[in-house]
Design a protein around this motif. Structure first.
Motif, PDB file in Angstrom:
ATOM      1  N   GLN A 233       0.828  -1.199   0.000  1.00 51.54           N
ATOM      2  CA  GLN A 233       0.000   0.000   0.000  1.00 51.54           C
ATOM      3  C   GLN A 233       0.863   1.250   0.000  1.00 51.54           C
ATOM      4  O   GLN A 233       0.617   2.199  -0.753  1.00 51.54           O
ATOM      5  CB  GLN A 233      -0.921   0.018   1.217  1.00 51.54           C
ATOM      6  N   LEU A 234       1.891   1.267   0.839  1.00 52.62           N
ATOM      7  CA  LEU A 234       2.778   2.425   0.898  1.00 52.62           C
ATOM      8  C   LEU A 234       3.486   2.657  -0.422  1.00 52.62           C
ATOM      9  O   LEU A 234       3.705   3.799  -0.834  1.00 52.62           O
ATOM     10  CB  LEU A 234       3.815   2.234   2.015  1.00 52.62           C
ATOM     11  N   GLN A 235       3.847   1.564  -1.108  1.00 50.49           N
ATOM     12  CA  GLN A 235       4.540   1.678  -2.384  1.00 50.49           C
ATOM     13  C   GLN A 235       3.703   2.416  -3.424  1.00 50.49           C
ATOM     14  O   GLN A 235       4.242   3.043  -4.340  1.00 50.49           O
ATOM     15  CB  GLN A 235       4.880   0.275  -2.918  1.00 50.49           C
ATOM     16  N   GLN A 236       2.405   2.330  -3.264  1.00 49.00           N
ATOM     17  CA  GLN A 236       1.515   2.920  -4.265  1.00 49.00           C
ATOM     18  C   GLN A 236       1.141   4.375  -3.976  1.00 49.00           C
ATOM     19  O   GLN A 236       0.499   5.027  -4.794  1.00 49.00           O
ATOM     20  CB  GLN A 236       0.241   2.078  -4.359  1.00 49.00           C
ATOM     21  N   LEU A 237       1.539   4.873  -2.816  1.00 44.47           N
ATOM     22  CA  LEU A 237       1.160   6.229  -2.433  1.00 44.47           C
ATOM     23  C   LEU A 237       2.171   7.260  -2.911  1.00 44.47           C
ATOM     24  O   LEU A 237       3.347   6.960  -3.119  1.00 44.47           O
ATOM     25  CB  LEU A 237       1.035   6.318  -0.904  1.00 44.47           C
ATOM     26  N   ARG A 238       1.680   8.484  -3.049  1.00 40.78           N
ATOM     27  CA  ARG A 238       2.559   9.608  -3.379  1.00 40.78           C
ATOM     28  C   ARG A 238       2.642  10.525  -2.154  1.00 40.78           C
ATOM     29  O   ARG A 238       1.621  10.915  -1.596  1.00 40.78           O
ATOM     30  CB  ARG A 238       2.045  10.383  -4.593  1.00 40.78           C
ATOM     31  N   PHE A 239       3.866  10.866  -1.766  1.00 38.87           N
ATOM     32  CA  PHE A 239       4.123  11.675  -0.586  1.00 38.87           C
ATOM     33  C   PHE A 239       4.676  13.030  -1.014  1.00 38.87           C
ATOM     34  O   PHE A 239       5.460  13.125  -1.955  1.00 38.87           O
ATOM     35  CB  PHE A 239       5.141  10.990   0.332  1.00 38.87           C
ATOM     36  N   CYS A 240       4.292  14.067  -0.274  1.00 41.17           N
ATOM     37  CA  CYS A 240       4.799  15.410  -0.550  1.00 41.17           C
ATOM     38  C   CYS A 240       5.218  16.073   0.753  1.00 41.17           C
ATOM     39  O   CYS A 240       4.397  16.216   1.669  1.00 41.17           O
ATOM     40  CB  CYS A 240       3.732  16.254  -1.247  1.00 41.17           C
ATOM     41  N   PHE A 241       6.488  16.454   0.846  1.00 37.60           N
ATOM     42  CA  PHE A 241       6.995  17.197   1.988  1.00 37.60           C
ATOM     43  C   PHE A 241       6.961  18.686   1.668  1.00 37.60           C
ATOM     44  O   PHE A 241       7.604  19.133   0.709  1.00 37.60           O
ATOM     45  CB  PHE A 241       8.446  16.803   2.298  1.00 37.60           C
ATOM     46  N   TYR A 242       6.216  19.450   2.476  1.00 40.23           N
ATOM     47  CA  TYR A 242       6.235  20.918   2.347  1.00 40.23           C
ATOM     48  C   TYR A 242       7.229  21.404   3.392  1.00 40.23           C
ATOM     49  O   TYR A 242       6.912  21.558   4.568  1.00 40.23           O
ATOM     50  CB  TYR A 242       4.850  21.488   2.593  1.00 40.23           C
ATOM     51  N   GLY A 243       8.449  21.655   2.955  1.00 36.40           N
ATOM     52  CA  GLY A 243       9.553  21.984   3.844  1.00 36.40           C
ATOM     53  C   GLY A 243      10.668  20.990   3.591  1.00 36.40           C
ATOM     54  O   GLY A 243      10.413  19.793   3.438  1.00 36.40           O
ATOM     55  N   ALA A 244      11.909  21.478   3.519  1.00 31.50           N
ATOM     56  CA  ALA A 244      13.031  20.616   3.133  1.00 31.50           C
ATOM     57  C   ALA A 244      14.173  20.705   4.139  1.00 31.50           C
ATOM     58  O   ALA A 244      15.345  20.640   3.768  1.00 31.50           O
ATOM     59  CB  ALA A 244      13.522  20.992   1.731  1.00 31.50           C
ATOM     60  N   GLY A 245      13.830  20.846   5.420  1.00 31.48           N
ATOM     61  CA  GLY A 245      14.839  20.938   6.468  1.00 31.48           C
ATOM     62  C   GLY A 245      15.404  19.577   6.844  1.00 31.48           C
ATOM     63  O   GLY A 245      15.124  18.557   6.207  1.00 31.48           O
ATOM     64  N   SER A 246      16.177  19.553   7.920  1.00 31.53           N
ATOM     65  CA  SER A 246      16.862  18.331   8.326  1.00 31.53           C
ATOM     66  C   SER A 246      15.895  17.226   8.732  1.00 31.53           C
ATOM     67  O   SER A 246      16.138  16.045   8.471  1.00 31.53           O
ATOM     68  CB  SER A 246      17.835  18.625   9.473  1.00 31.53           C
ATOM     69  N   MET A 247      14.770  17.584   9.360  1.00 30.21           N
ATOM     70  CA  MET A 247      13.821  16.558   9.782  1.00 30.21           C
ATOM     71  C   MET A 247      13.115  15.939   8.581  1.00 30.21           C
ATOM     72  O   MET A 247      12.901  14.715   8.523  1.00 30.21           O
ATOM     73  CB  MET A 247      12.798  17.140  10.758  1.00 30.21           C
ATOM     74  N   ALA A 248      12.750  16.770   7.614  1.00 31.94           N
ATOM     75  CA  ALA A 248      12.136  16.245   6.394  1.00 31.94           C
ATOM     76  C   ALA A 248      13.110  15.315   5.681  1.00 31.94           C
ATOM     77  O   ALA A 248      12.730  14.229   5.214  1.00 31.94           O
ATOM     78  CB  ALA A 248      11.733  17.396   5.473  1.00 31.94           C
TER      79      ALA A 248
END
Length: 305
Positions: free
Chosen positions: A19-34
């Motif tokens: 299921q996770l393989q099929q999802l699209r993820f978007c990070f709003y923010g590109a800091g060290s934690m992201a």
């Protein structure tokens, strides 16, 4: 409260991973934690790199670095950012708290039903996030710490009532990929902040003092550092492996009238433990303060009602 470690993710079922393989993820923010979470996702193969998008306000070299290092998809233009947000199944809010209100409001019209919001923003409550979005989207609120960057993080997680069983699994899997997770009621996330969110800094502070003391006692600074790091590692591992309480482990190395007893007695005289606990409580209080300030800014009179 439930607790999981990074090792638990290896036991996740094939269907969950699929299921996770099929999802699209978007990070709003590109800091060290992201970056830490995205790296954990790719290294543990929770999601192919091309399924992870990331952008920030400034773009430029930082995004190029992440794209080169992990194979992530990045967005520079407003159009590309909007498209990435609209197409994502899971949106991870990872901007700084001071930028959160403006940033979330600016994209609220793009967000749609069915998307899962995961927040890594300190102090920002689920209620406030949903008010900023203007839609009752499911929200996973988290409090990770910087040790996530080496896969040894500790993350507190809370869920809005709208979060489904499948979405809970997604939120937990994301952070198990970079360390231990604990699921708590939202009102306890400030306590998590005080213990583990700010916790690495307390230990660095202690290590700083230990290294300086070693130098003042005549050790070379590099040797004092090496001894301090190994001592901290050994003590943490001893507590983990034995399952003993820290008070008991301390008793075992504190002989009456000995060297350790002399040090502990002086620390007790100066109430070091009391001040340490007070500092941790202040961290939790400050997290609550930040949350209230953000909530008042967003909700206004609704907060008082």
């Amino acid at each position: 409260m439930t607790m999981h470690t990074a090792a638990d993710s290896a036991a996740a079922s094939a269907s969950q991973n699929s299921q996770l393989q099929q999802l699209r993820f978007c990070f709003y923010g590109a800091g060290s934690m992201a970056e830490a979470v995205a790296r954990g996702m790719t290294e543990r193969k929770l999601c192919p790199p091309e399924g992870i998008g990331m952008f920030n306000r400034s773009g430029g070299p930082r995004l190029a670095e992440l794209r080169s290092r992990y194979g992530l998809t990045t967005a520079e233009t407003p159009e590309d950012k909007s498209r990435m947000l609209a197409e994502a199944d899971v949106i991870i809010l990872s901007m700084k708290p001071k930028d959160a209100e403006e940033a979330i409001r600016s994209v609220s019209s793009i967000l749609r039903e069915g998307q899962l919001i995961v927040s890594m923003i300190a102090g920002l409550s689920i209620r406030t996030i949903q008010a900023l979005i203007g839609k009752r989207l499911p929200v996973v609120r988290t409090m990770p710490n910087t040790s996530c960057s080496i896969g040894l993080g500790a993350t507190g997680i809370s869920f809005s009532p709208d979060v489904s069983v499948e979405q809970r699994m997604i939120g937990e899997q994301l952070f198990r990929s970079v360390g231990l997770t604990v699921t708590v009621e939202e009102n306890l996330l400030e306590a998590v902040t005080g213990v583990s969110g700010s916790g690495p800094a307390y230990l660095y502070y202690i290590m700083e003092s230990m290294i300086k003391a070693g130098v003042e006692l005549g050790l070379d600074s590099a040797l004092s550092r090496e001894l301090t790091v190994q001592t901290m590692l050994g003590a943490a591992e001893m507590m983990r492996v034995t399952g003993e309480e820290p008070a008991e482990l301390r008793r075992q190395v504190t002989s009456p009238g000995g060297t350790t007893q002399a040090a502990i007695a002086l620390m007790e005289e100066h109430e070091v433990g009391l001040h340490f606990r007070s500092g941790m409580k202040r961290s939790a209080e400050r997290a609550a303060d930040i949350g209230r300030e953000l909530e008042r800014s967003v909700l206004g009179d609704q907060h008082e009602s």
